[in-house]
Structure formats: structure tokens, C-alpha cells
Design an enzyme around this catalytic site. Structure first.
Site, PDB file in Angstrom:
ATOM      1  N   LYS A  33       0.823  -1.209   0.000  1.00 41.79           N
ATOM      2  CA  LYS A  33       0.000   0.000   0.000  1.00 41.79           C
ATOM      3  C   LYS A  33       0.856   1.258   0.000  1.00 41.79           C
ATOM      4  O   LYS A  33       0.608   2.188  -0.785  1.00 41.79           O
ATOM      5  CB  LYS A  33      -0.922  -0.022   1.220  1.00 41.79           C
ATOM      6  CG  LYS A  33      -1.876   1.168   1.304  1.00 41.79           C
ATOM      7  CD  LYS A  33      -2.868   0.975   2.435  1.00 41.79           C
ATOM      8  CE  LYS A  33      -2.173   0.925   3.774  1.00 41.79           C
ATOM      9  NZ  LYS A  33      -3.124   0.822   4.906  1.00 41.79           N
TER      10      LYS A  33
ATOM     11  N   GLU B  78      -2.305   7.734  12.250  1.00 41.03           N
ATOM     12  CA  GLU B  78      -1.122   6.986  11.841  1.00 41.03           C
ATOM     13  C   GLU B  78      -0.287   6.588  13.048  1.00 41.03           C
ATOM     14  O   GLU B  78      -0.159   7.338  14.008  1.00 41.03           O
ATOM     15  CB  GLU B  78      -0.249   7.852  10.919  1.00 41.03           C
ATOM     16  CG  GLU B  78      -0.762   7.980   9.507  1.00 41.03           C
ATOM     17  CD  GLU B  78      -0.425   6.754   8.687  1.00 41.03           C
ATOM     18  OE1 GLU B  78       0.758   6.525   8.405  1.00 41.03           O
ATOM     19  OE2 GLU B  78      -1.361   6.010   8.335  1.00 41.03           O
ATOM     20  N   ARG B  79       0.302   5.409  12.983  1.00 44.44           N
ATOM     21  CA  ARG B  79       1.305   5.053  13.987  1.00 44.44           C
ATOM     22  C   ARG B  79       2.571   5.871  13.715  1.00 44.44           C
ATOM     23  O   ARG B  79       2.875   6.178  12.565  1.00 44.44           O
ATOM     24  CB  ARG B  79       1.624   3.562  13.928  1.00 44.44           C
ATOM     25  CG  ARG B  79       0.417   2.666  14.203  1.00 44.44           C
ATOM     26  CD  ARG B  79       0.748   1.215  13.916  1.00 44.44           C
ATOM     27  NE  ARG B  79      -0.436   0.365  14.097  1.00 44.44           N
ATOM     28  CZ  ARG B  79      -1.335   0.123  13.152  1.00 44.44           C
ATOM     29  NH1 ARG B  79      -1.193   0.673  11.954  1.00 44.44           N
ATOM     30  NH2 ARG B  79      -2.371  -0.661  13.387  1.00 44.44           N
TER      31      ARG B  79
END
Length: 468
Positions: free
Chosen positions: A168, A194-195
Site C-alpha cells: 500500500k 497513523e502510527r
């Protein structure tokens, strides 16, 4: 820039991320940004850090209820609160290119403050109907599998479905590269929830790919309060709208992940004390999602095209969040773990990826016919895989054997070397025009390459470029 403060108040109550503020007079309007503690105290040095909060409700003539966009640790009743006099405003213009921002439009890449001349409120209405483009044009990406089977609409919204490890991020960075190289446009990545690890990897990938100068990255990370994650999409769109409306450029905005935006809205709604609706989601989900999605559109000046990652909880496509997201999408690109395991990159599933643009009216009769033939050939091969596994290819009829040969060659032809992976594969990336891709697919369907080994079609650009 933001206006001068119009009033000051005091903190009346703090409940996690919800802050009630009392004003003797000058009650701030909805969505105004307030600053509590820290610099709001006026002493400039100290104590607790400033907490930024957004007005979400007016409880009475003197009290507003706000949701914090920064941690509220250390905030106490009686602390001073300053009204900034406007909603949250972020920098726009060419100064934001190549930079990494948080929800407040403040640079977090360690390269110093942004020298921007113009600031805009993140809460903007969508373009008026008479400004929106009425024609549907295809946005050519140079990626064969997308352009042939799931063409993106210029000014439309595509959903990207894929788990971890299926490519991705590589596909996103390749789209950014093509936007800069082919359309001379701007790419903007918006990370919602988001991490930190994912954000750092993406920033590094964009820089390594050499497309950072035409890219803006905005993050509302997973560890931030829901108020920040809920507004980071609006921050990114505000920056994108400047390039569309003022610079008259096409903009590609990549959002990861729309489901986390809905989750953040659900958290905000719960903090505000609203009763939940279907399956526990907030009653305002459809409105909140539409406020974000309807700003993504084409005008006579330029277009904002969105590719949005959509997480499907428990693979349940009837989940309300997924249903509402689907209502806004014009194309669906599904990444397959099985194809990734076979080394067929990009690992786009040709049978599950669809587009509303794939009609004779939008793409032309030839494109529509070839795409349907490709999809039909691959579908027949998919049905025959179990028989081949049990009995072998030789037990199929001659017609089915020819169909399998076409399908396997199409699968390998739809792979493609990417520019952003050159340093890993040692193979030069290639972009393929829609016309060339359709001609090549037609040649494969006509059995013109029946005697060519399948391996020769793997990881090439055009057939002519590969000497076929």
C-alpha cells in the site's frame, strides 16, 4: 494570520478531553479556537503548557463546551482561557511544499518554522455548484492495472483497500511520483491516526523517492487526542484547496485512514455526551464525513483527486462507517495478499477493483470493451484454478487452455516496475499510457503472444518496449 483575541475566560470543568469554559461576556462562536493555560495566563514562562481547545457547543449565556486538540494534563479549574478570535488557521501556499505538519499547521520535521504569507481557516465550505466541473475526466496514473481496470476520476475519490505488507505504501508513493512527473501537480498525504512508525517510514520513503519537493505531509497521529485526529483531514484539505484554487494545479490527496476519521468523530461525539446511533457510531457521522468528502472535487481551475485507504472492520462491508464511505467513492482499488505472495506487484486484485468511470460514455467503447474482456478472462481462470490444482492443465479443453494462457499472460503483464522501487530492485521504473496498455491487452487477448513465454511479460512496461 489569526485575529486578535476577542475575550478571555476561565476553565470551569475538565473531564478528560472535554473542557467547559466560562466567560463573563463575549461568548465565542462555535468552532473558535481557544488557548487554555500556558501562554493564556499571560506570564509567558510557565507552569503548564498551553492547551488548544475548539468550541463545540454553547451551554448557556456564559459557558461553552470544548474538545481539546492537545493533551489536557495539568489543566485545572480557574486557569485562564484566551479566545484567538477565529477557528483554527493553517499556512497555505508554496511554502508548505516539502514540509511535514501537524493538525495546527506547525512544522514537525525539525526544519524550522514555515515562512507562509497566507493563513486560512480549516473549516471551508465546498465549492459552489456553479464552480464545480460537470465533465468526468480520467486521471491517468501511468499504472497499468489501475488505468485499465479501475480508472480514477479527475476530481473523484478512490478507495484503497489493503492490509499490512501488500504494497500500500509503495503504491501511494508511486502515485505521488506520477502526479509530480506526469501532471506537474502536487501530492498531499494526510495521516489520520497513523502510527509513529508508519509516519516516519512514509516521510523517509517520500524523500528517498525524490518527490518530497512536490509533496506535503500532514499527520494526526494515533497517540494524539481525538480532537486533533478529527480535524487533521480538514487541515490537509485546506492546504490542497490553495493549490487548486489559487495556483490552479491538480492535487492528489492520499488519506490514510478514513475509518480512523470516523472513529475520532465517534470519540468526540461521546465526549460531548451525545447518544450513540446505529452500532454505536455517532448520530452525526454522515454529516461529518460529507463535510470532509464534498470538499474533494473539480473546478474550472483545477481538481483535487483523493485516494483514501478504508479499513473494513471484521471484513464487514455492511458496517455503517464503510457504507457511508462507499457512498462517496467513484473507484475501489483492492490489494490482494494472494497476489503479493505470488510476487505480482502492484498486488491489485483485478476482479474486485471497480470504477464508476468504466463505462463507454466516460472512457470510450474500446476501453470499456477491452477491460471487460480482461476481467472476464481472469474470472474464468479463477474458476478453473481448483480444477487445474486437482487434475492438471492438460485435462482442460483446448478453449479453456487458451483462456488460461491468456489470463496468466495478462496477470504478468499487469505487473509493473515502479520508479520508487528502483533502488531495491535495480530495475528502472516505467509509466505506461492508457492507450499503450489497452493495445497490449488487446494483443494478449487476440493470442498474438501465445508462443511467448509468460516470464517475458513479467515486470515490463509496454510490450513494444520489451521487444515483443
Amino acid at each position: 494570520m489569526q485575529r486578535e483575541p476577542t475575550s478571555t475566560g476561565t476553565v470551569a470543568a475538565v473531564r478528560g478531553g472535554v473542557v467547559d469554559v466560562s466567560f463573563a461576556s463575549g461568548l465565542p462562536p462555535l468552532h473558535h479556537l481557544l488557548v487554555a493555560g500556558g501562554e493564556a495566563d499571560g506570564d509567558g514562562d510557565g507552569g503548564n503548557p498551553a492547551v488548544r481547545i475548539e468550541v463545540m457547543a454553547q451551554l448557556d449565556a456564559h459557558t461553552v463546551r470544548c474538545v481539546a486538540a492537545t493533551p489536557t494534563a495539568g489543566l485545572a479549574r480557574g486557569d485562564a482561557v484566551r479566545d484567538t478570535g477565529a477557528p483554527l488557521q493553517v499556512p497555505v501556499g508554496r511554502a508548505v511544499l516539502g514540509r511535514v505538519f501537524d493538525v495546527f499547521g506547525e512544522a514537525i520535521d525539525g526544519a524550522g518554522p514555515v515562512e507562509a504569507d497566507t493563513y486560512r481557516s480549516i473549516l471551508q465550505p465546498p465549492p459552489a455548484l456553479d464552480r464545480q466541473a460537470v465533465s468526468s475526466d480520467v486521471l491517468e496514473t501511468g499504472i497499468k492495472a489501475i488505468d485499465v481496470l479501475a480508472p480514477l476520476e479527475r476530481g473523484g475519490k478512490a478507495g484503497l483497500f489493503g492490509g499490512a505488507g501488500v504494497g500500500k505504501t509503495v503504491l501511494i508513493t508511486e502515485l505521488i511520483h506520477h502526479m509530480a512527473a506526469r501532471h506537474r501537480g502536487v501530492s498531499l498525504f494526510c495521516g489520520i491516526g497513523e502510527r509513529t512508525r508508519e509516519a516516519e517510514e512514509l516521510v523517509r520513503d517520500v524523500r528517498d523517492a525524490g518527490v518530497a519537493d512536490d509533496t506535503v505531509l500532514v499527520f494526526g497521529q494515533m497517540n494524539e487526542p481525538p480532537g486533533a485526529r478529527f480535524r487533521v483531514g480538514h487541515t490537509a484539505l485546506t492546504m490542497a484547496e490553495w493549490f487548486r484554487d489559487d495556483a490552479r494545479q491538480d492535487v492528489l490527496i492520499l488519506i490514510d485512514n478514513v475509518f480512523r476519521f470516523v472513529q475520532a468523530g465517534s470519540e468526540v461525539s461521546g465526549l460531548m455526551g451525545r447518544l450513540s446511533s446505529r452500532m454505536g457510531y455517532q448520530p452525526t457521522m454522515a454529516t461529518e464525513l460529507a463535510e470532509l468528502q464534498e470538499r474533494i472535487t473539480s473546478t474550472a481551475d483545477g481538481a483535487i483527486t483523493a485516494v483514501q485507504a478504508v479499513y473494513v472492520p471484521a471484513d464487514d462491508f455492511t458496517d455503517p462507517a464503510v457504507e457511508h464511505a462507499f457512498g462517496h467513492l467513484s473507484a475501489t482499488v483492492v490489494l490482494s495478499r494472494d497476489r503479493a505472495a505470488q510476487g505480482l506487484y502492484p498486488a491489485i486484485d483485478p476482479l474486485r477493483s471497480t470504477s464508476s468511470m468504466l463505462t463507454p460514455v466516460a472512457v470510450g467503447e474500446r476501453h470499456d470493451r477491452i477491460a471487460r474482456e480482461v476481467r472476464q478472462t481472469l474470472a474464468v481462470y479463477d474458476d478453473l484454478k481448483d480444477i487445474i490444482a486437482m487434475l492438471g492443465l492438460e485435462e482442460l479443453s483446448e478453449d479453456d487452455q487458451r483462456t488460461v494462457g491468456r489470463a496468466r499472460r495478462l496477470e504478468r503483464y499487469l505487473t509493473q516496475p515502479f520508479y520508487v522501487t528502483e533502488q531495491f530492485t535495480g530495475q528502472e521504473g516505467e509509466a505506461v499510457g492508457i492507450g499503450d496498455a489497452l493495445t497490449d491487452c488487446q494483443r494478449i487477448l487476440n493470442d498474438e503472444l501465445a508462443d511467448v513465454p509468460e516470464a517475458k511479460l513479467y515486470m515490463i512496461g509496454t510490450l513494444a518496449g520489451a521487444g515483443l
